[in-house]
Design a protein around this motif. Structure first.
Motif, PDB file in Angstrom:
ATOM      1  N   TYR A  44     -28.082 -12.271 -38.370  1.00 26.15           N
ATOM      2  CA  TYR A  44     -27.160 -11.268 -38.901  1.00 26.15           C
ATOM      3  C   TYR A  44     -27.832 -10.261 -39.824  1.00 26.15           C
ATOM      4  O   TYR A  44     -27.501  -9.084 -39.807  1.00 26.15           O
ATOM      5  N   SER A  87     -19.047 -10.147 -33.448  1.00 28.29           N
ATOM      6  CA  SER A  87     -19.216 -10.374 -34.891  1.00 28.29           C
ATOM      7  C   SER A  87     -18.590 -11.694 -35.314  1.00 28.29           C
ATOM      8  O   SER A  87     -17.607 -12.143 -34.725  1.00 28.29           O
ATOM      9  N   GLN A 109     -20.722 -12.713 -47.703  1.00 32.34           N
ATOM     10  CA  GLN A 109     -20.587 -11.257 -47.638  1.00 32.34           C
ATOM     11  C   GLN A 109     -19.124 -10.834 -47.476  1.00 32.34           C
ATOM     12  O   GLN A 109     -18.809  -9.649 -47.604  1.00 32.34           O
ATOM     13  N   TYR A 166     -20.019  -9.773 -39.408  1.00 31.16           N
ATOM     14  CA  TYR A 166     -21.340  -9.238 -39.063  1.00 31.16           C
ATOM     15  C   TYR A 166     -21.691  -9.642 -37.631  1.00 31.16           C
ATOM     16  O   TYR A 166     -21.391 -10.744 -37.186  1.00 31.16           O
ATOM     17  N   ASN A 167     -22.379  -8.740 -36.955  1.00 28.47           N
ATOM     18  CA  ASN A 167     -22.661  -8.898 -35.536  1.00 28.47           C
ATOM     19  C   ASN A 167     -23.879  -9.783 -35.293  1.00 28.47           C
ATOM     20  O   ASN A 167     -24.901  -9.649 -35.971  1.00 28.47           O
ATOM     21  N   ARG A 220     -27.555  -8.278 -35.303  1.00 31.71           N
ATOM     22  CA  ARG A 220     -27.615  -7.132 -36.216  1.00 31.71           C
ATOM     23  C   ARG A 220     -28.957  -7.032 -36.940  1.00 31.71           C
ATOM     24  O   ARG A 220     -29.473  -5.922 -37.154  1.00 31.71           O
ATOM     25  N   LYS A 264     -30.073  -3.205 -35.822  1.00 30.08           N
ATOM     26  CA  LYS A 264     -29.365  -2.102 -36.471  1.00 30.08           C
ATOM     27  C   LYS A 264     -30.270  -0.969 -36.942  1.00 30.08           C
ATOM     28  O   LYS A 264     -29.826   0.184 -37.027  1.00 30.08           O
ATOM     29  N   TRP A 305     -22.314  -2.931 -35.181  1.00 33.05           N
ATOM     30  CA  TRP A 305     -22.993  -4.051 -35.823  1.00 33.05           C
ATOM     31  C   TRP A 305     -22.132  -4.765 -36.870  1.00 33.05           C
ATOM     32  O   TRP A 305     -22.571  -5.774 -37.437  1.00 33.05           O
ATOM     33  N   MET A 306     -20.941  -4.275 -37.133  1.00 31.24           N
ATOM     34  CA  MET A 306     -20.049  -4.935 -38.092  1.00 31.24           C
ATOM     35  C   MET A 306     -18.603  -4.781 -37.631  1.00 31.24           C
ATOM     36  O   MET A 306     -18.261  -3.816 -36.938  1.00 31.24           O
TER      37      MET A 306
END
Length: 540
Positions: A121, A170, A176, A180-181, A184, A188, A199-200
């Motif tokens: 991630y 994701s 966090q 999240y992908n 990522r 990214k 990516w998110m």
């Protein structure tokens, strides 16, 4: 010195030319699940829940099996945090947690392209669990490419290196407090390529409409835990982008060339015409119960996305599937996006919604009981070969075209028409390339060289004059048939660029002469009509 004609007249010429052009590809990944053990259907080692589920062995074997007399696919697999043994099994090396296998200039320069299959991630984030026996924690160093690696990647891509970027859906990250992908960390920040995927946030692994969350299911699978449909022998049916292509065909007489419009699949999804595939299109893909998503950037700063002939070349989505998730109303979703950077002198890029279109568990269902590829996997093999050609450095493509045409130039069929015109030889070569699934290769090499030779300023809005590709192929064939094409000690043609340039100029000169003749004929016909007495019609 040995000549090409000498070589091809020997009994072993096919073996000598076999694999003459090698397309070197780097598979780069970051997780213990990503082995390259060759999946065996009988053993079930690539099924859901088994250690090779997320492996790249079937992809590697399928692409390597696309090798032909004139091209060879050589694939290396590097994992950021793991080593491999000779059979592709993961080796745990704790030292790599703090000193990973980073990208370097010497590493990148070995390859014409890099295919990125990331699962992590981001920096300081928990990594997804895996079957390799080690689950990385947030202390694994540099899960994202470092600034120096990104700088090296940009330089290599700007010099023509191609990139495939993938990821998946994701997942919720507790520390966090966001989604999240998967993938990522590596994807990214890759120049240009990182802007072509989400990516998110959405899509996630399971829909929760009350929280505004949705997932993309191209398999139509109700079993979210075992996901049986992703490993069956039924692929998803896709829609692919078609493009208009104007083919010039010499028809002789006062008309010279005919301009024939053709509506053809995007080169990534084109296949040879056959009884198996009469449409010549790859319109099937592996499916999965929760995929990721593509995006087209809203802004295109010129320092990242250069212009070509005054036009900004932008990425575009070229393949679509159907979201079969409950409540999605069979919405169309993007699967593959492409960026034709070669038109601007930089590398091409392809972004995919998920690496599930490439990994073992999604391909194993397309193996027959004897472990041979079925019809679907054969089509996917053509797609993977198309992808390798599309991302390939232009100099390697030039060599590949010459290797293929060297075989055509001295084939029995071409010898039978040795006294044919340049146009007829070009048509024969074009037919051969189409049968081998290499029509895009011929078009790409000739068109790219054509635009490079014209050397029109990048900010100019002047349109490019066209070139008759069949005529250019014919001139290349005639050059290759001559005894003055010399080879070096490794039986390599010594100056491919010069041969392309000569053939290009001859094709343009011949086309110009034909245009002059057509114009002169039109002038004579017009003058003749004007000299005729007026025609009076009588009305009764």
């Amino acid at each position: 010195m040995t000549t090409l004609k000498d070589l091809t007249l020997r009994d072993n010429w096919r073996e000598t030319l076999a694999g003459r052009a090698t397309i070197r590809i780097l598979f780069y990944c970051d997780d213990a699940d990503e082995s390259w053990v060759v999946a065996n259907k009988a053993k079930g080692n690539a099924r859901r829940g088994f250690k090779d589920e997320f492996g790249l062995g079937l992809l590697k074997a399928t692409l390597e099996n696309q090798s032909t007399f004139f091209t060879r696919y050589q694939i290396d697999v590097i994992n950021r945090y793991y080593d491999y043994d000779a059979d592709g099994n993961i080796i745990h090396n704790p030292a790599l947690l703090q000193n990973p296998h980073r990208l370097s200039a010497s590493l990148l320069n070995k390859y014409s392209q890099i295919w990125v299959f990331g699962m992590h991630y981001g920096n300081h984030m928990e990594a997804a669990g895996n079957f390799g026996g080690t689950s990385f924690d947030k202390n694994a160093k540099d899960q994202e490419f470092t600034d120096e690696e990104i700088k090296l990647l940009r330089h290599w891509m700007d010099a023509g290196g191609g990139v495939l970027v993938t990821g998946d859906h994701s997942n919720w990250m507790h520390e966090q407090a966001d989604y999240y992908n998967l993938g990522r960390a590596l994807g990214k920040n890759i120049p240009r390529a990182g802007d072509m995927r989400i990516w998110m946030g959405n899509p996630v692994s399971q829909t929760n409409s009350s929280q505004g969350l949705y997932h993309v299911d191209t398999a139509g699978d109700d079993d979210m835990a075992n996901m049986p449909k992703q490993e069956d022998n039924q692929p998803q049916t896709t829609k692919v982008k078609y493009i208009w292509h104007i083919r010039q065909e010499h028809i002789g007489g006062p008309f010279g060339n005919a301009f024939i419009p053709e509506y053809i699949p995007h080169p990534l999804f084109a296949a040879p015409l056959s009884a198996d595939n009469p449409a010549g299109v790859i319109d099937v893909f592996p499916d999965h119960v929760h995929e990721g998503a593509l995006r087209i950037p809203a802004n295109f700063p010129e320092q990242d996305w250069p212009k070509h002939a005054g036009i900004q070349i932008k990425p575009e989505i070229i393949s679509w599937g159907t979201n079969k998730a409950a409540g999605a109303n069979l919405q169309e979703v993007g699967l593959v996006a492409a960026y034709q950077g070669k038109r601007c002198g930089i590398g091409n890029i392809v972004a995919d919604s998920t690496w599930h279109h490439y990994i073992n568990v999604n391909l194993v269902g397309f193996l027959n009981s004897d472990n041979t590829p079925d019809k679907t996997l054969r089509r996917l093999g053509q797609f993977y070969a198309n992808l390798a050609h599309y991302l390939c450095h232009q100099k390697v493509l030039n060599k590949l075209l010459m290797s293929a045409l060297a075989i055509v130039a001295h084939s029995a069929g071409m010898r039978e028409i040795h006294s044919a015109t340049v146009h007829e030889k070009g048509r024969y070569a074009a037919k051969f390339m189409a049968q081998e699934g290499l029509q895009f290769l011929a078009h790409s090499v000739i068109q790219t060289h054509h635009e490079q030779q014209l050397a029109i300023d990048a900010n100019s809005t002047e349109p490019f004059p066209t070139i008759n590709h069949t005529l250019a192929l014919g001139h290349i064939i005639e050059h290759l048939q001559r005894a003055d094409i010399t080879l070096d000690e490794h039986h390599q043609m010594t100056d491919i660029e010069s041969l392309l340039t000569k053939s290009h100029r001859l094709a343009l000169s011949e086309a110009l002469e034909q245009s002059k003749q057509q114009l002169a004929h039109l002038e004579r016909a017009t003058l003749h009509l004007l000299q005729q007495p007026p025609c009076h019609l009588s009305v009764d």
